[in-house]
Design an enzyme around this catalytic site. Structure first.
Site, PDB file in Angstrom:
ATOM      1  N   GLU A   1       0.828  -1.204   0.000  1.00 25.48           N
ATOM      2  CA  GLU A   1       0.000   0.000   0.000  1.00 25.48           C
ATOM      3  C   GLU A   1       0.869   1.263   0.000  1.00 25.48           C
ATOM      4  O   GLU A   1       0.495   2.291  -0.566  1.00 25.48           O
ATOM      5  CB  GLU A   1      -0.923   0.004   1.226  1.00 25.48           C
ATOM      6  CG  GLU A   1      -1.966  -1.098   1.232  1.00 25.48           C
ATOM      7  CD  GLU A   1      -1.436  -2.388   1.839  1.00 25.48           C
ATOM      8  OE1 GLU A   1      -0.206  -2.520   2.002  1.00 25.48           O
ATOM      9  OE2 GLU A   1      -2.252  -3.279   2.140  1.00 25.48           O
TER      10      GLU A   1
ATOM     11  N   PHE B   1      16.369  -2.538   2.973  1.00 26.87           N
ATOM     12  CA  PHE B   1      15.138  -2.070   2.346  1.00 26.87           C
ATOM     13  C   PHE B   1      15.452  -1.200   1.130  1.00 26.87           C
ATOM     14  O   PHE B   1      16.511  -0.597   1.028  1.00 26.87           O
ATOM     15  CB  PHE B   1      14.303  -1.256   3.341  1.00 26.87           C
ATOM     16  CG  PHE B   1      13.608  -2.086   4.373  1.00 26.87           C
ATOM     17  CD1 PHE B   1      12.482  -2.830   4.039  1.00 26.87           C
ATOM     18  CD2 PHE B   1      14.074  -2.132   5.681  1.00 26.87           C
ATOM     19  CE1 PHE B   1      11.833  -3.596   4.990  1.00 26.87           C
ATOM     20  CE2 PHE B   1      13.433  -2.894   6.638  1.00 26.87           C
ATOM     21  CZ  PHE B   1      12.309  -3.626   6.288  1.00 26.87           C
TER      22      PHE B   1
ATOM     23  N   GLU C   1      15.874  -1.866  -2.119  1.00 26.31           N
ATOM     24  CA  GLU C   1      16.793  -2.260  -3.189  1.00 26.31           C
ATOM     25  C   GLU C   1      16.200  -3.324  -4.106  1.00 26.31           C
ATOM     26  O   GLU C   1      16.908  -3.925  -4.903  1.00 26.31           O
ATOM     27  CB  GLU C   1      18.116  -2.737  -2.589  1.00 26.31           C
ATOM     28  CG  GLU C   1      18.822  -1.635  -1.808  1.00 26.31           C
ATOM     29  CD  GLU C   1      20.254  -1.979  -1.460  1.00 26.31           C
ATOM     30  OE1 GLU C   1      20.592  -3.176  -1.471  1.00 26.31           O
ATOM     31  OE2 GLU C   1      21.032  -1.051  -1.191  1.00 26.31           O
TER      32      GLU C   1
ATOM     33  N   ASN D   1       3.099  -8.311  -4.191  1.00 27.49           N
ATOM     34  CA  ASN D   1       2.969  -7.561  -5.447  1.00 27.49           C
ATOM     35  C   ASN D   1       3.713  -8.233  -6.602  1.00 27.49           C
ATOM     36  O   ASN D   1       4.943  -8.290  -6.613  1.00 27.49           O
ATOM     37  CB  ASN D   1       3.490  -6.140  -5.239  1.00 27.49           C
ATOM     38  CG  ASN D   1       3.079  -5.203  -6.355  1.00 27.49           C
ATOM     39  OD1 ASN D   1       2.824  -5.613  -7.481  1.00 27.49           O
ATOM     40  ND2 ASN D   1       3.021  -3.920  -6.047  1.00 27.49           N
TER      41      ASN D   1
END
Length: 464
Positions: free
Chosen positions: A107, A352, A354, A377
């Site tokens: 989100e 985080f 990358e 996703n």
């Protein structure tokens, strides 16, 4: 019913405190920002000096030296974080603040897309983004532009919620997907109009809400507009008594391509030296139980194949390395080596932000959370023209999964044996044309669905 919930939120406060403490102890809370859970934040407003320096806003302050001086002096530097925080301007100058709530990582990416596109049309608007998880906070803190700030959503209790709303005084609230905090929503609707966008209801939640239909309707009536992400979700909302929701499709189709540091990409590509890279992205322990046993077999068949694993929660890196050892696999974390150790079996990305870098060098990407968590996703990898594979449980992304499968833009597997079979087939030189077709179809799929964003923006901008 709402009064009963409010009463329960007070009765359960000690339990909330215990939960926060447990989350803190296991590394799921940031001790430096724990006060935000109680609506005690250093950021009191999201406007920064660039807002005051803007020519249009200089004109607004013209001739009012006292208010202009107060506005400037209200900006201060937070020495612990290096961030600029600011006390509220008068309400007349705080009218262009949009509050976006994004529960978690997926989100949050949609929130970034909305901010980028709304700000292009309305450059004076500023944004407050709230989320619940530490992982989403790290991503948002790293990626949010100067016109936006992140804060953790406070505990769903009237005291903390009202304090939070009084501090920020948003003029429009946008909730993304499915996280419905009754007190936050009910109190938020007293402050400003609320929109629920990209709304969805999992099958499990749907069954639970059917038993509490009147309470569900009581919460949802606070939204001025509800936009769902699929016909299936629209049907669920209708069955729950929400007749005015509309379906515009999944806004995640319109997520912007993940950023990539080109200098790092150049180094990484050169280092990998044309190896076939398979990325296992956003993995959970349940995924790794399936993945790790097949890697040795895969690497024995394809010497030029290199495995990169990106866990959903990087703080698990030590347990993942230990798990690799138990499967007789060598592994190194990115925090230990900035570039992959090519003699190792697996490279674990425990940082985080990358994902885009590693999708850029991947041939095939397996999307984690797809054995028991409902899947993550798919489309992030599609933007990089990866051949996408996911497991049997895509219950949280049903329509996206259905769409990519129908367009031959992804492959769904049943179990570990099936995964090994598909990877072996795709990595075989004899099947390179089929691999290429899957990669091209994945990119075409996301490119063809960009119109979803325009339709969302048409609705949202009516409330600005």
């Amino acid at each position: 019913m709402m009064l009963l919930y409010y009463a329960l939120s007070f009765i359960l406060l000690p339990i909330y405190f215990i939960i926060i403490l447990i989350r803190l102890l296991i590394g799921k809370e940031d001790i430096r920002r724990i006060q935000e859970r109680f609506a005690i934040g250093k950021h009191r407003q999201v406007y920064s000096l660039d807002f005051l320096h803007n020519e249009a806003n200089k004109e607004r302050f013209k001739g009012d030296t006292e208010r202009r001086t107060a506005a400037y002096t209200s900006v201060r530097e937070d020495s612990s974080t290096g961030s600029t925080s600011k006390l509220p301007l008068e309400a007349s100058y705080a009218r262009s603040l949009i509050w976006i709530h994004a529960a978690s990582v997926g989100e949050s990416m949609a929130a970034l897309t909305l901010i980028s596109n709304i700000s292009k049309r309305y450059p004076d608007i500023r944004f407050l983004v709230t989320s619940w998880t530490n992982s989403s906070a790290k991503i948002l803190t790293a990626k949010l532009p100067k016109i936006a700030v992140h804060q953790f959503l406070p505990i769903d209790n009237i005291i903390f919620t009202r304090k939070f709303l009084k501090n920020w005084q948003p003029n429009l609230g946008i909730f993304i997907e499915s996280e419905l905090w009754p007190c936050t929503i009910n109190e938020g609707a007293r402050q400003c109009k609320l929109l629920l966008v990209n709304a969805r209801i999992s099958d499990k939640s749907f069954k639970a809400w059917l038993k509490r239909k009147s309470f569900f309707q009581l919460i949802l009536k606070n939204f001025s507009k509800i936009i769902v992400q699929s016909e299936r979700d629209l049907q669920k909302f209708n069955e729950l008594g929400i007749s005015d929701a509309i379906n515009l499709g999944n806004i995640k189709f319109a997520n912007e391509k993940l950023p990539v540091n080109q200098e790092e990409l150049s180094k990484l590509s050169s280092h990998l030296d044309n190896r076939q890279v398979v990325v296992f992205a956003s993995t959970h322990p349940e995924d790794e139980e399936v993945i790790l046993p097949i890697i040795k077999n895969l690497k024995e068949q394809f010497l030029d194949c290199y495995i990169i694993l990106i866990p959903r929660h990087p703080e698990r890196v030590k347990s993942i390395i230990d798990n690799c050892k138990s499967h007789n696999l060598s592994a190194t974390a990115k925090s230990q080596n900035d570039l992959p150790v090519l003699s190792d079996d697996i490279y674990i990305v425990d940082r985080f932000g990358e994902m885009g870098l590693f999708f850029s060098v991947a041939t095939i990407s397996f999307i984690g959370g797809s054995f028991k968590q409902g899947g993550h996703n798919i489309l992030e990898a599609a933007y990089f023209s990866n051949c996408i594979i996911f497991g049997p449980d895509m219950s949280k992304n049903t329509d996206i999964a259905k769409g990519v499968l129908q367009n031959e833009a992804a492959i769904q597997i049943k179990n570990g044996e099936d995964l090994l079979t598909k990877l072996t087939y795709l990595l075989s030189p004899n099947n390179s044309l089929e691999l290429k077709a899957y990669r091209e179809n994945a990119l075409k799929f996301v490119e063809n669905n960009q119109k979803v964003l325009d339709e969302y923006l048409q609705v949202i901008t009516k409330f600005l």
